[in-house]
Design a protein around this motif. Structure first.
Motif, PDB file in Angstrom:
ATOM      1  N   ILE A 112      37.352 -91.732 115.744  1.00  0.00           N
ATOM      2  CA  ILE A 112      36.790 -91.043 114.758  1.00  0.00           C
ATOM      3  C   ILE A 112      35.980 -90.161 114.750  1.00  0.00           C
ATOM      4  CG2 ILE A 112      34.502 -92.448 114.164  1.00  0.00           C
ATOM      5  CD1 ILE A 112      35.088 -95.016 115.263  1.00  0.00           C
ATOM      6  N   ALA A 113      35.418 -89.411 116.260  1.00  0.00           N
ATOM      7  CA  ALA A 113      35.239 -88.393 117.167  1.00  0.00           C
ATOM      8  C   ALA A 113      36.111 -87.376 116.293  1.00  0.00           C
ATOM      9  CB  ALA A 113      34.849 -88.589 118.017  1.00  0.00           C
ATOM     10  N   ALA A 114      38.021 -87.072 116.538  1.00  0.00           N
ATOM     11  CA  ALA A 114      38.641 -86.124 116.148  1.00  0.00           C
ATOM     12  C   ALA A 114      38.729 -86.074 114.169  1.00  0.00           C
ATOM     13  CB  ALA A 114      40.287 -86.828 116.319  1.00  0.00           C
ATOM     14  N   ALA A 115      38.296 -87.057 113.427  1.00  0.00           N
ATOM     15  CA  ALA A 115      37.958 -87.249 112.319  1.00  0.00           C
ATOM     16  C   ALA A 115      37.068 -86.978 112.230  1.00  0.00           C
ATOM     17  CB  ALA A 115      38.303 -88.316 111.840  1.00  0.00           C
ATOM     18  N   LEU A 116      36.259 -86.725 112.413  1.00  0.00           N
ATOM     19  CA  LEU A 116      34.767 -85.628 112.090  1.00  0.00           C
ATOM     20  C   LEU A 116      34.629 -84.479 112.416  1.00  0.00           C
ATOM     21  CD1 LEU A 116      32.825 -88.662 112.566  1.00  0.00           C
ATOM     22  CD2 LEU A 116      33.611 -88.079 110.389  1.00  0.00           C
ATOM     23  N   LEU A 117      35.641 -84.109 114.179  1.00  0.00           N
ATOM     24  CA  LEU A 117      34.993 -83.184 114.566  1.00  0.00           C
ATOM     25  C   LEU A 117      36.226 -82.454 114.032  1.00  0.00           C
ATOM     26  CD1 LEU A 117      32.565 -84.118 116.966  1.00  0.00           C
ATOM     27  CD2 LEU A 117      31.876 -83.216 114.408  1.00  0.00           C
ATOM     28  N   THR A 118      36.266 -80.646 114.403  1.00  0.00           N
ATOM     29  CA  THR A 118      36.860 -79.921 114.996  1.00  0.00           C
ATOM     30  C   THR A 118      38.060 -80.190 116.654  1.00  0.00           C
ATOM     31  OG1 THR A 118      35.748 -78.111 115.431  1.00  0.00           O
ATOM     32  CG2 THR A 118      36.515 -78.044 113.744  1.00  0.00           C
ATOM     33  N   TRP A 119      39.042 -79.934 116.801  1.00  0.00           N
ATOM     34  CA  TRP A 119      39.083 -80.566 118.391  1.00  0.00           C
ATOM     35  C   TRP A 119      37.994 -79.539 119.041  1.00  0.00           C
ATOM     36  CZ3 TRP A 119      40.876 -76.531 121.409  1.00  0.00           C
ATOM     37  CH2 TRP A 119      41.041 -75.725 121.617  1.00  0.00           C
ATOM     38  N   GLU A 120      37.643 -77.785 118.942  1.00  0.00           N
ATOM     39  CA  GLU A 120      36.956 -78.052 119.920  1.00  0.00           C
ATOM     40  C   GLU A 120      35.600 -78.596 119.828  1.00  0.00           C
ATOM     41  OE1 GLU A 120      39.329 -74.384 118.227  1.00  0.00           O
ATOM     42  OE2 GLU A 120      38.430 -76.443 117.057  1.00  0.00           O
ATOM     43  N   GLY A 121      35.348 -79.003 118.644  1.00  0.00           N
ATOM     44  CA  GLY A 121      34.012 -79.372 118.677  1.00  0.00           C
ATOM     45  C   GLY A 121      34.171 -81.285 119.319  1.00  0.00           C
ATOM     46  N   VAL A 122      35.005 -81.586 118.934  1.00  0.00           N
ATOM     47  CA  VAL A 122      35.245 -83.068 120.567  1.00  0.00           C
ATOM     48  C   VAL A 122      35.104 -82.433 121.562  1.00  0.00           C
ATOM     49  CG1 VAL A 122      36.562 -84.159 120.686  1.00  0.00           C
ATOM     50  CG2 VAL A 122      36.979 -84.283 118.796  1.00  0.00           C
ATOM     51  N   LEU A 123      35.722 -81.918 122.001  1.00  0.00           N
ATOM     52  CA  LEU A 123      35.597 -81.301 123.615  1.00  0.00           C
ATOM     53  C   LEU A 123      34.043 -80.760 123.952  1.00  0.00           C
ATOM     54  CD1 LEU A 123      38.802 -78.323 124.041  1.00  0.00           C
ATOM     55  CD2 LEU A 123      38.089 -80.994 125.281  1.00  0.00           C
ATOM     56  N   ILE A 124      33.409 -80.264 122.991  1.00  0.00           N
ATOM     57  CA  ILE A 124      31.792 -79.800 123.247  1.00  0.00           C
ATOM     58  C   ILE A 124      30.954 -81.184 123.960  1.00  0.00           C
ATOM     59  CG2 ILE A 124      29.910 -78.589 122.536  1.00  0.00           C
ATOM     60  CD1 ILE A 124      31.695 -76.509 121.376  1.00  0.00           C
ATOM     61  N   SER A 125      31.709 -81.997 122.496  1.00  0.00           N
ATOM     62  CA  SER A 125      30.490 -83.608 121.999  1.00  0.00           C
ATOM     63  C   SER A 125      30.531 -84.110 123.132  1.00  0.00           C
ATOM     64  CB  SER A 125      30.517 -83.533 120.767  1.00  0.00           C
ATOM     65  OG  SER A 125      31.973 -84.435 120.317  1.00  0.00           O
ATOM     66  N   GLY A 126      32.021 -83.859 123.978  1.00  0.00           N
ATOM     67  CA  GLY A 126      32.860 -84.911 125.192  1.00  0.00           C
ATOM     68  C   GLY A 126      32.229 -83.972 126.728  1.00  0.00           C
ATOM     69  N   SER A 127      31.815 -82.548 126.401  1.00  0.00           N
ATOM     70  CA  SER A 127      31.026 -82.459 127.167  1.00  0.00           C
ATOM     71  C   SER A 127      29.415 -83.148 127.533  1.00  0.00           C
ATOM     72  CB  SER A 127      32.015 -80.877 127.935  1.00  0.00           C
ATOM     73  OG  SER A 127      33.087 -80.274 127.602  1.00  0.00           O
ATOM     74  N   ALA A 128      28.988 -82.780 126.512  1.00  0.00           N
ATOM     75  CA  ALA A 128      27.890 -82.482 126.404  1.00  0.00           C
ATOM     76  C   ALA A 128      26.952 -84.039 126.713  1.00  0.00           C
ATOM     77  CB  ALA A 128      26.913 -82.365 124.860  1.00  0.00           C
ATOM     78  N   PHE A 129      28.233 -85.089 126.297  1.00  0.00           N
ATOM     79  CA  PHE A 129      27.706 -86.997 127.052  1.00  0.00           C
ATOM     80  C   PHE A 129      27.912 -86.786 128.387  1.00  0.00           C
ATOM     81  CE2 PHE A 129      28.468 -87.917 122.399  1.00  0.00           C
ATOM     82  CZ  PHE A 129      27.263 -88.148 122.415  1.00  0.00           C
ATOM     83  N   LEU A 130      29.139 -85.858 129.347  1.00  0.00           N
ATOM     84  CA  LEU A 130      29.445 -86.276 130.794  1.00  0.00           C
ATOM     85  C   LEU A 130      27.869 -85.909 131.286  1.00  0.00           C
ATOM     86  CD1 LEU A 130      33.016 -85.109 129.827  1.00  0.00           C
ATOM     87  CD2 LEU A 130      31.706 -87.543 131.106  1.00  0.00           C
ATOM     88  N   GLY A 131      27.524 -84.022 130.849  1.00  0.00           N
ATOM     89  CA  GLY A 131      26.230 -84.083 131.827  1.00  0.00           C
ATOM     90  C   GLY A 131      25.605 -84.475 130.861  1.00  0.00           C
ATOM     91  N   VAL A 132      24.919 -85.020 130.507  1.00  0.00           N
ATOM     92  CA  VAL A 132      23.762 -86.235 129.718  1.00  0.00           C
ATOM     93  C   VAL A 132      24.078 -86.897 131.066  1.00  0.00           C
ATOM     94  CG1 VAL A 132      22.300 -87.335 128.761  1.00  0.00           C
ATOM     95  CG2 VAL A 132      23.079 -84.568 127.853  1.00  0.00           C
TER      96      VAL A 132
END
Length: 373
Positions: A118-138
């Motif tokens: 779902i994330a890949a359908a909504l975002l670019t692959w760079e966006g998926v990496l950044i949002s995933g990293s943000a979740f991990l950091g939080v």
């Protein structure tokens, strides 16, 4: 990434290295997790995974080797989470509630695939990496704060269960608790949980003849359904099988055998897909008992993290080997014969889960201490 010019071979190598690193990390961090505070293990793993995930995006255009190393390290650091988390849960909750707590992150692990889609359908692959990293950091920050508060309040305690010297070495204790049998179960269910699911979109498109876009949608819907497996299994374990882990595992392997056999026989595409989904769900049900019930039941040994790490390592190792073999089998023996191999794996799981000795009940303290729950 393919559309932007990255080769399938590069993506395949990155993925393979990631899983190998994760498996190796499970083996190493599982042992460490029995000696180091879960707060430090989990939070450090989340934070370092956040950094290496970002580094992958930074290096991918500059150096593919560096990008692959970063993505592999992310898998290695993510392996710091599962064993210590299970140990923490097992040692600070009663057996029944430990099973239910483990249920939450078992569901999360299954839900990860459709969530990523779902994330890949909504975002670019760079966006998926950044949002995933943000979740991990939080998550790293939140875990550190919440765990610290719970430690100060005495909700979380460490070192409550330690292996006694008179019990012998750690390997001997785990063997007495059925680790060999459950390692085989972990490997068999790991092949289905990881490899069969990985090849599912190819099967739907190549063998059943659906267009690639339709196959992707079916796969997303299928993985959403598969995510519910943990809840269904624990419900059956508690209500139908009266908290008997062995009977639950045998029932799940029996169901999986039946559905994979039907999968080989049924040609109607929709019914065929339903059989495949149900077969995977049943196999995952046996896996669910392994992670949600057997592993927490080892708390008296003081080796929960070590056992979880080893079992997860065995699962991913079997998945990595089988993925290569399945790729060759599709071209040599065809899909139907490959499905029969999946059926035979489930039959093997059924045989392995048979109660050969009464001593095996040592690995199931829940049955002995039902009153405590």
């Amino acid at each position: 990434m393919l559309e932007e010019g990255y080769s399938a071979e590069f993506i395949g190598r990155v993925s393979s290295f990631h899983f190998v690193s994760y498996a190796a990390g499970q083996l190493i961090h599982g042992v460490i997790g029995d000696r180091v505070s879960a707060r430090y293990m989990i939070c450090t793993g989340l934070f370092l995974a956040c950094l290496t995930n970002l580094l992958f995006g930074f290096f991918v255009d500059a150096s593919q080797a560096a990008a692959m190393a970063a993505y592999g390290l992310m898998g290695f650091f993510l392996a710091m989470i599962y064993g210590p988390m299970t140990k923490l849960t097992a040692e600070n909750t009663k057996p029944l509630y430990a099973t239910r707590c483990c249920l939450a992150y078992t569901f999360s692990s299954y839900f990860g695939s459709p969530a990523a889609g779902i994330a890949a359908a909504l975002l670019t692959w760079e966006g998926v990496l950044i949002s995933g990293s943000a979740f991990l950091g939080v998550m790293a920050a939140c875990c550190f704060v919440v765990f610290r508060i719970m430690e100060r309040q005495g909700i979380i305690k460490y070192g409550q269960y330690v292996r006694k010297k008179e019990q012998g070495g750690g390997v001997r204790i785990l063997i007495q608790h059925g680790i060999v049998r459950f390692t085989l179960i972990s490997m068999i269910t790991g092949i289905v949980r990881t490899t069969v699911v990985f090849w599912m979109p190819t099967y739907i498109a190549q063998f059943l003849g659906f267009p690639a876009e339709t196959a992707a949608l079916i796969f997303t819907a299928a993985t959403l359904a598969i995510s519910a497996t943990a809840f269904i299994t624990v419900f059956l374990y508690e209500k139908l099988f009266k908290e008997n882990m062995e009977r639950t595992i045998r029932f799940m392997f029996c169901l999986a055998s039946a559905f994979f056999l039907l999968l080989a026989a049924v040609k109607q595409p929709i019914v065929n897909i339903i059989c495949m989904i149900l077969g995977i769900m049943a196999s995952n049900g046996a896996s669910c008992m392994l992670w949600n019930k057997y592993c927490p039941s080892l708390r008296d040994t003081g080796m929960v993290s070590c056992a979880v790490g080893f079992l997860d390592f065995a699962s991913y190792l079997a998945a990595a080997v089988s993925s290569v073999l399945f790729a060759d089998a599709i071209n040599t023996i065809g899909w139907r014969r490959l499905i029969l191999i999946w059926f035979l794996l489930m039959v093997m799981g059924e045989i392995i889960s048979l109660p050969y000795k009464k001593v095996i009940n040592k690995s199931m303290p829940n049955e002995r201490r039902k009153g405590e729950a």
